[in-house]
Design an enzyme around this catalytic site. Structure first.
Site, PDB file in Angstrom:
ATOM      1  CD  GLU A  96      -1.874  -7.623   3.066  1.00  0.00           C
ATOM      2  OE1 GLU A  96      -1.710  -6.458   2.651  1.00  0.00           O
ATOM      3  OE2 GLU A  96      -2.227  -7.875   4.229  1.00  0.00           O
ATOM      4  N   GLY A 154       0.766  -4.992   0.978  1.00  0.00           N
ATOM      5  CA  GLY A 154      -0.427  -5.096   0.133  1.00  0.00           C
ATOM      6  C   GLY A 154      -0.141  -5.754  -1.206  1.00  0.00           C
ATOM      7  CD  GLU A 163       1.964  -5.332   5.699  1.00  0.00           C
ATOM      8  OE1 GLU A 163       2.817  -6.187   6.034  1.00  0.00           O
ATOM      9  OE2 GLU A 163       1.150  -5.510   4.786  1.00  0.00           O
ATOM     10  CB  ALA A 187      -0.891  -0.029   1.231  1.00  0.00           C
TER      11      ALA A 187
HETATM   12  N1  CAA Z   1       4.605   3.306  -0.764  1.00  0.00           N
HETATM   13  C1  CAA Z   1       4.980   4.486  -1.338  1.00  0.00           C
HETATM   14  N2  CAA Z   1       6.118   4.608  -2.038  1.00  0.00           N
HETATM   15  C2  CAA Z   1       6.905   3.521  -2.167  1.00  0.00           C
HETATM   16  C3  CAA Z   1       6.577   2.290  -1.596  1.00  0.00           C
HETATM   17  C4  CAA Z   1       5.352   2.204  -0.878  1.00  0.00           C
HETATM   18  N3  CAA Z   1       4.915   1.055  -0.342  1.00  0.00           N
HETATM   19  N4  CAA Z   1       7.558   1.404  -1.897  1.00  0.00           N
HETATM   20  C5  CAA Z   1       8.468   2.063  -2.617  1.00  0.00           C
HETATM   21  N5  CAA Z   1       8.086   3.348  -2.785  1.00  0.00           N
HETATM   22  C6  CAA Z   1       8.796   4.409  -3.489  1.00  0.00           C
HETATM   23  C7  CAA Z   1       9.979   4.914  -2.688  1.00  0.00           C
HETATM   24  O1  CAA Z   1       9.575   5.829  -1.689  1.00  0.00           O
HETATM   25  C8  CAA Z   1      10.832   5.531  -3.759  1.00  0.00           C
HETATM   26  O2  CAA Z   1      10.284   6.778  -4.097  1.00  0.00           O
HETATM   27  P1  CAA Z   1      11.267   8.085  -4.234  1.00  0.00           P
HETATM   28  O3  CAA Z   1      12.156   7.750  -5.381  1.00  0.00           O
HETATM   29  O4  CAA Z   1      10.306   9.184  -4.499  1.00  0.00           O
HETATM   30  O5  CAA Z   1      12.015   8.178  -2.954  1.00  0.00           O
HETATM   31  C9  CAA Z   1      10.589   4.595  -4.962  1.00  0.00           C
HETATM   32  O6  CAA Z   1       9.377   3.903  -4.678  1.00  0.00           O
HETATM   33  C10 CAA Z   1      11.692   3.573  -5.141  1.00  0.00           C
HETATM   34  O7  CAA Z   1      11.851   2.886  -3.918  1.00  0.00           O
HETATM   35  P2  CAA Z   1      13.256   2.733  -3.157  1.00  0.00           P
HETATM   36  O8  CAA Z   1      14.155   3.870  -3.464  1.00  0.00           O
HETATM   37  O9  CAA Z   1      12.985   2.470  -1.707  1.00  0.00           O
HETATM   38  O10 CAA Z   1      13.819   1.416  -3.877  1.00  0.00           O
HETATM   39  P3  CAA Z   1      14.767   0.296  -3.256  1.00  0.00           P
HETATM   40  O11 CAA Z   1      15.135  -0.578  -4.399  1.00  0.00           O
HETATM   41  O12 CAA Z   1      15.870   0.894  -2.450  1.00  0.00           O
HETATM   42  O13 CAA Z   1      13.835  -0.539  -2.236  1.00  0.00           O
HETATM   43  C11 CAA Z   1      11.834  -1.643  -1.520  1.00  0.00           C
HETATM   44  C12 CAA Z   1      12.714  -1.226  -2.705  1.00  0.00           C
HETATM   45  C13 CAA Z   1      12.561  -2.712  -0.681  1.00  0.00           C
HETATM   46  C14 CAA Z   1      10.579  -2.258  -2.124  1.00  0.00           C
HETATM   47  C15 CAA Z   1      11.509  -0.411  -0.645  1.00  0.00           C
HETATM   48  O14 CAA Z   1      11.011   0.620  -1.465  1.00  0.00           O
HETATM   49  C16 CAA Z   1      10.493  -0.671   0.436  1.00  0.00           C
HETATM   50  O15 CAA Z   1      10.828  -1.219   1.476  1.00  0.00           O
HETATM   51  N6  CAA Z   1       9.236  -0.237   0.210  1.00  0.00           N
HETATM   52  C17 CAA Z   1       8.170  -0.275   1.215  1.00  0.00           C
HETATM   53  C18 CAA Z   1       7.686  -1.688   1.437  1.00  0.00           C
HETATM   54  C19 CAA Z   1       6.627  -1.707   2.507  1.00  0.00           C
HETATM   55  O16 CAA Z   1       6.850  -1.348   3.645  1.00  0.00           O
HETATM   56  N7  CAA Z   1       5.429  -2.168   2.138  1.00  0.00           N
HETATM   57  C20 CAA Z   1       4.292  -2.278   3.040  1.00  0.00           C
HETATM   58  C21 CAA Z   1       3.392  -1.074   2.917  1.00  0.00           C
HETATM   59  S1  CAA Z   1       2.095  -1.068   4.133  1.00  0.00           S
HETATM   60  C22 CAA Z   1       0.890  -2.082   3.517  1.00  0.00           C
HETATM   61  O17 CAA Z   1       1.016  -2.646   2.450  1.00  0.00           O
HETATM   62  C23 CAA Z   1      -0.335  -2.221   4.397  1.00  0.00           C
HETATM   63  C24 CAA Z   1      -1.267  -3.299   4.009  1.00  0.00           C
HETATM   64  O18 CAA Z   1      -1.164  -4.436   4.424  1.00  0.00           O
HETATM   65  C25 CAA Z   1      -2.405  -3.008   3.177  1.00  0.00           C
END
Ligand code: CAA
Length: 257
Positions: free
Chosen positions: A111, A108, A131, A65
């Site tokens: 999921e 998500g 999360e 998400a």
């Molecule tokens: N939401 C918003 N933006 C996201 C995102 C997310 N879930 N995942 C990645 N992005 C964005 C980053 O912020 C970044 O944007 P900017 O260039 O503007 O900074 C861009 O995508 C590229 O990401 P990274 O620079 O972080 O890329 P990376 O290769 O270094 O890492 C990754 C990749 C491991 C996927 C890392 O981005 C990450 O950990 N993302 C978040 C994962 C996460 O926590 N997901 C759970 C979300 S909560 C949820 O899903 C709730 C639910 O159950 C419904």
């Protein structure tokens, strides 16, 4: 319909939906949710489509998400809007839905993949429920569908530590149906969906419903549901055609595809 965050195309009788927010690793914001549920509903209603493939990019199926969209939300906002309840609509897709996962399928994203009927993963796929590292917990099936796929030990491990598992571990654990080379992912998923789309649609829909009933009811009730669904297919022309084709050593030409 024109989509902002998806590419939607057809390959024969297969609908192909590609999540397309490369700037955010396909993070699932409200627009994606709205468009994805609409695209799947449209394929569900389209008689020319027999199965659907949902995919992302080589780097990310979806990284969860959209954290940036969620960060300022308050409890009252999310509870009044029943935030993310609408996503469950993906699991209500009646036609078979194959997830083709390359790269990250996190939170998500994992999921949504689990809301599909089965997952074909590229070698570089990585699954996780991170999360907990954001001070929240899974909210779209990560504690419910994951345990049914991989069992309690691994579901707890993933949900409580937030670690990722690679494609091999995911396949070994039962989350993933099969692993293919990254370059072949779409082709293999479309091939699998195409094979499904060639079968009798009534049989396919009832088989999918019967498998899903197993999560909801006792074994006795599930077996009864299965048997009645099985018996009902003897009322279809496709059952006659399928069995005649077998006896005559030819390909079945199902009427209700
Ligand atoms: N939401 C918003 N933006 C996201 C995102 C997310 N879930 N995942 C990645 N992005 C964005 C980053 O912020 C970044 O944007 P900017 O260039 O503007 O900074 C861009 O995508 C590229 O990401 P990274 O620079 O972080 O890329 P990376 O290769 O270094 O890492 C990754 C990749 C491991 C996927 C890392 O981005 C990450 O950990 N993302 C978040 C994962 C996460 O926590 N997901 C759970 C979300 S909560 C949820 O899903 C709730 C639910 O159950 C419904």
């Amino acid at each position: 319909m024109a989509y902002e965050t998806l590419k939607v195309e057809t390959r024969g009788r297969v609908g192909l939906v590609t999540l397309d927010r490369p700037e955010a690793m396909n993070a699932l914001n409200r627009t994606v949710m709205h468009e994805l549920t609409a695209a799947l509903a449209a394929f569900d209603e389209d008689a020319k489509i027999g199965a659907v493939v949902l995919t992302g990019s080589q780097k990310a199926f979806a990284a969860g998400a959209d954290v940036k969209e969620m960060r300022d939300l308050e409890f009252v906002d999310v509870v009044l809007a029943d935030y993310i309840a609408g996503w469950q609509q993906i699991a209500a897709t009646r036609k078979p839905l194959v997830a083709a996962v390359a790269g990250y399928a996190l939170g998500g994203g994992c999921e949504v993949a689990m809301m599909c009927d089965f997952i074909i993963a590229a070698e570089n796929a990585r699954f996780g429920q991170p999360e907990i590292t954001l001070g929240i917990m899974p909210g779209m099936g990560g504690t419910q569908r994951l345990i049914r796929a991989v069992g309690k030990a691994k579901a707890m491990d993933l949900c409580l530590t937030g670690r990722m598992m690679d494609a091999e571990e995911a396949e070994r654990s039962g989350l993933v149906a099969r692993i293919v080379g990254a370059d072949d992912l779409i082709e293999e998923a479309v091939k699998a969906a195409g094979r499904i789309a060639e079968q009798s649609m009534p049989a396919t829909l009832l088989a999918k419903e019967a498998v899903n009933r197993a999560f909801e009811v006792s074994l006795e009730e599930g077996l009864l549901f299965e048997r009645r669904a099985f018996q009902s297919l003897f009322a279809t022309e496709d059952q006659k055609e399928g069995m005649a084709a077998f006896a005559e050593k030819r390909e079945a030409q199902f009427k209700h595809r």
